[in-house]
Design a protein around this motif. Structure first.
Motif, PDB file in Angstrom:
ATOM      1  N   ASP A   1       9.992  72.805  35.493  1.00  0.00           N
ATOM      2  CA  ASP A   1       8.538  72.841  35.652  1.00  0.00           C
ATOM      3  C   ASP A   1       7.816  73.423  34.441  1.00  0.00           C
ATOM      4  O   ASP A   1       6.602  73.629  34.493  1.00  0.00           O
ATOM      5  CB  ASP A   1       8.160  73.656  36.890  1.00  0.00           C
ATOM      6  N   ALA A   2       8.529  73.698  33.366  1.00  0.00           N
ATOM      7  CA  ALA A   2       7.906  74.322  32.200  1.00  0.00           C
ATOM      8  C   ALA A   2       6.785  73.466  31.623  1.00  0.00           C
ATOM      9  O   ALA A   2       5.796  73.974  31.096  1.00  0.00           O
ATOM     10  CB  ALA A   2       8.955  74.601  31.131  1.00  0.00           C
ATOM     11  N   LEU A   3       6.921  72.138  31.729  1.00  0.00           N
ATOM     12  CA  LEU A   3       5.942  71.219  31.136  1.00  0.00           C
ATOM     13  C   LEU A   3       5.312  70.294  32.175  1.00  0.00           C
ATOM     14  O   LEU A   3       4.671  69.305  31.817  1.00  0.00           O
ATOM     15  CB  LEU A   3       6.616  70.373  30.052  1.00  0.00           C
ATOM     16  N   SER A   4       5.477  70.623  33.439  1.00  0.00           N
ATOM     17  CA  SER A   4       5.051  69.711  34.506  1.00  0.00           C
ATOM     18  C   SER A   4       3.543  69.476  34.541  1.00  0.00           C
ATOM     19  O   SER A   4       3.083  68.458  35.058  1.00  0.00           O
ATOM     20  CB  SER A   4       5.514  70.242  35.869  1.00  0.00           C
ATOM     21  N   GLU A   5       2.750  70.401  33.973  1.00  0.00           N
ATOM     22  CA  GLU A   5       1.295  70.277  34.030  1.00  0.00           C
ATOM     23  C   GLU A   5       0.671  69.810  32.719  1.00  0.00           C
ATOM     24  O   GLU A   5      -0.546  69.688  32.623  1.00  0.00           O
ATOM     25  CB  GLU A   5       0.690  71.621  34.440  1.00  0.00           C
ATOM     26  N   ASN A   6       1.504  69.544  31.736  1.00  0.00           N
ATOM     27  CA  ASN A   6       0.986  69.165  30.417  1.00  0.00           C
ATOM     28  C   ASN A   6       0.821  67.648  30.313  1.00  0.00           C
ATOM     29  O   ASN A   6       1.541  66.972  29.587  1.00  0.00           O
ATOM     30  CB  ASN A   6       1.911  69.688  29.316  1.00  0.00           C
ATOM     31  N   THR A   7      -0.163  67.139  31.032  1.00  0.00           N
ATOM     32  CA  THR A   7      -0.352  65.688  31.134  1.00  0.00           C
ATOM     33  C   THR A   7      -0.841  65.069  29.829  1.00  0.00           C
ATOM     34  O   THR A   7      -0.780  63.842  29.678  1.00  0.00           O
ATOM     35  CB  THR A   7      -1.342  65.364  32.256  1.00  0.00           C
TER      36      THR A   7
ATOM     37  N   LEU B   1       9.476  65.576  33.153  1.00  0.00           N
ATOM     38  CA  LEU B   1       9.175  64.874  31.907  1.00  0.00           C
ATOM     39  C   LEU B   1       8.866  63.398  32.145  1.00  0.00           C
ATOM     40  O   LEU B   1       7.947  62.837  31.536  1.00  0.00           O
ATOM     41  CB  LEU B   1      10.341  64.998  30.931  1.00  0.00           C
ATOM     42  N   ILE B   2       9.621  62.757  33.023  1.00  0.00           N
ATOM     43  CA  ILE B   2       9.423  61.321  33.230  1.00  0.00           C
ATOM     44  C   ILE B   2       8.086  61.011  33.908  1.00  0.00           C
ATOM     45  O   ILE B   2       7.656  59.863  33.908  1.00  0.00           O
ATOM     46  CB  ILE B   2      10.572  60.709  34.063  1.00  0.00           C
ATOM     47  N   LEU B   3       7.435  62.043  34.444  1.00  0.00           N
ATOM     48  CA  LEU B   3       6.145  61.847  35.114  1.00  0.00           C
ATOM     49  C   LEU B   3       4.962  62.115  34.199  1.00  0.00           C
ATOM     50  O   LEU B   3       3.815  61.883  34.595  1.00  0.00           O
ATOM     51  CB  LEU B   3       6.052  62.755  36.346  1.00  0.00           C
ATOM     52  N   LEU B   4       5.212  62.605  32.984  1.00  0.00           N
ATOM     53  CA  LEU B   4       4.114  62.881  32.053  1.00  0.00           C
ATOM     54  C   LEU B   4       3.553  61.560  31.535  1.00  0.00           C
ATOM     55  O   LEU B   4       4.266  60.798  30.873  1.00  0.00           O
ATOM     56  CB  LEU B   4       4.600  63.759  30.901  1.00  0.00           C
ATOM     57  N   PRO B   5       2.296  61.277  31.802  1.00  0.00           N
ATOM     58  CA  PRO B   5       1.761  59.944  31.505  1.00  0.00           C
ATOM     59  C   PRO B   5       1.598  59.640  30.020  1.00  0.00           C
ATOM     60  O   PRO B   5       1.606  58.465  29.631  1.00  0.00           O
ATOM     61  CB  PRO B   5       0.398  59.960  32.211  1.00  0.00           C
ATOM     62  N   SER B   6       1.454  60.673  29.167  1.00  0.00           N
ATOM     63  CA  SER B   6       1.163  60.448  27.754  1.00  0.00           C
ATOM     64  C   SER B   6       2.374  60.604  26.847  1.00  0.00           C
ATOM     65  O   SER B   6       2.297  60.291  25.661  1.00  0.00           O
ATOM     66  CB  SER B   6       0.061  61.418  27.292  1.00  0.00           C
ATOM     67  N   LEU B   7       3.487  61.090  27.384  1.00  0.00           N
ATOM     68  CA  LEU B   7       4.653  61.396  26.549  1.00  0.00           C
ATOM     69  C   LEU B   7       5.225  60.110  25.943  1.00  0.00           C
ATOM     70  O   LEU B   7       5.610  59.191  26.646  1.00  0.00           O
ATOM     71  CB  LEU B   7       5.715  62.090  27.388  1.00  0.00           C
ATOM     72  N   ARG B   8       5.290  60.097  24.606  1.00  0.00           N
ATOM     73  CA  ARG B   8       5.759  58.881  23.928  1.00  0.00           C
ATOM     74  C   ARG B   8       6.808  59.153  22.869  1.00  0.00           C
ATOM     75  O   ARG B   8       7.397  58.201  22.326  1.00  0.00           O
ATOM     76  CB  ARG B   8       4.575  58.157  23.279  1.00  0.00           C
ATOM     77  N   SER B   9       7.054  60.423  22.528  1.00  0.00           N
ATOM     78  CA  SER B   9       8.031  60.726  21.484  1.00  0.00           C
ATOM     79  C   SER B   9       8.789  62.000  21.843  1.00  0.00           C
ATOM     80  O   SER B   9       8.178  63.048  22.069  1.00  0.00           O
ATOM     81  CB  SER B   9       7.321  60.899  20.133  1.00  0.00           C
ATOM     82  N   ILE B  10      10.138  61.898  21.890  1.00  0.00           N
ATOM     83  CA  ILE B  10      10.988  63.027  22.257  1.00  0.00           C
ATOM     84  C   ILE B  10      12.128  63.111  21.241  1.00  0.00           C
ATOM     85  O   ILE B  10      12.719  62.091  20.880  1.00  0.00           O
ATOM     86  CB  ILE B  10      11.587  62.860  23.666  1.00  0.00           C
TER      87      ILE B  10
END
Length: 316
Positions: free
Chosen positions: A153-159, A179-188
């Motif tokens: 949950d460390a990043l669960s709210e960082n949409t 992480l898979i629920l973050l709508p804007s995440l495009r680079s890991i």
């Protein structure tokens, strides 16, 4: 080639964020002097790079939007001081000796878009650590050699998060449920960690295999264990792990089956005992009932009074 494009993307984001910070109109007035051994300009940027600082400077212009503290020996980010900088957009704390951060550390930095915590001494990231950073776009957590755990949950709210770099740490597994629920995440970026490719990393490997374009260093992210997986890319073992991990029972499955077996055995034993008791009671009841019938028959064959021994119902 994908890795190079990812590095270029990070550079472009860095330039964009700096341009955004430097070009922003300084609406609030400065309310504090520039800290010792730091330089401040009228664009609300404060630079304290490479000043051998051992503590977070106590005095900053409250309207500061860009703060660079890299290449020092700072051990702590005091929430009481840092959270006064509510207009902060860009924070670089790389190459220090930070060992701990928490949710309260960034409690009031709702405008922060860029955060660099690389090359520190972080050991774990707790739940909701970055929760208050609702505008966070890029997060760098690289080269924390003792970092072995990142809470799901460390990043669960960082949409708003688009770029996440956790390469060259000590991670063996990573729960990706948030992480898979973050709508804007495009680079890991994940390379340089001692990943253990087993059932604990099954989802991560499968995610990388299916959506490899998100992983800027896919070709450099390899398994370090178990022995039969060592040296293989995470992006090629996802389906194999999916098959292997769902063919055999896990520890919890064995506990469940053992419990069910014990309950069935116990229920069968109790049922057999109850049936045995009922059978014994039934047999005793039968014997008692038969005994009373025999007595009644014997008594029925004896004539009472005047010594008449004739059977009942026979006319004399």
């Amino acid at each position: 080639m994908r890795f190079s494009r990812g590095r270029n993307a990070q550079s472009l984001w860095l330039v964009f964020l700096r341009a955004f910070v430097m070009g922003a109109a300084p609406t609030p007035a400065l309310t504090a002097e520039c800290p010792n051994r730091c330089s401040c300009d009228n664009q609300l940027a404060v630079q304290c790079v490479g000043q051998d600082l051992t503590y977070f400077p106590p005095d900053f212009p409250l309207a500061t939007r860009q703060l660079l503290l890299s290449n020092n020996r700072i051990t702590e980010l005091p929430a009481v001081i840092l959270n006064y900088l509510s207009d902060l957009v860009f924070l670089d704390c790389s190459n220090n000796t930070l060992s701990e951060i928490s949710e309260s550390t960034f409690g009031n930095l709702r405008k922060l878009a860029y955060l660099d915590l690389s090359f520190n001494a972080l050991a774990q990231i707790d739940g909701r650590t970055f929760g208050p950073l609702v505008s966070l776009v890029m997060l760098k957590l690289t080269d924390n050699l003792g970092l072995s755990e990142i809470h799901p949950d460390a990043l669960s709210e960082n949409t708003a998060l688009q770029v996440l770099d956790v390469s060259r740490n000590n991670l063996t597994s990573l729960n990706i449920s948030s992480l898979i629920l973050l709508p804007s995440l495009r680079s890991i970026a994940l390379s340089g960690n001692p990943w253990r490719c087993d059932c604990d990393t099954e989802d991560l490997c499968l995610w990388m295999q299916i959506e490899g374009s998100r992983f800027q260093d896919e070709g450099k992210t390899v398994c370090q264990g178990p022995p039969d997986m060592e040296g293989r890319w995470l992006s090629e073992v996802g389906m194999q792990l999916r098959t292997d991990c769902h063919q055999r029972l896990g520890y919890q499955d064995y506990i469940f089956l053992t419990s069910v077996g014990f309950l069935i055995f116990s229920a069968g034993t109790v049922s057999a005992w109850v049936m045995g008791v009922l059978m014994v009671l039934y047999e005793r009841y039968n014997k008692n009932a038969n005994g009373h019938e025999d007595e009644d028959e014997e008594e029925g064959g004896v004539t009472h009074g005047n010594g008449d021994l004739s059977k009942p119902g026979v006319k004399v």
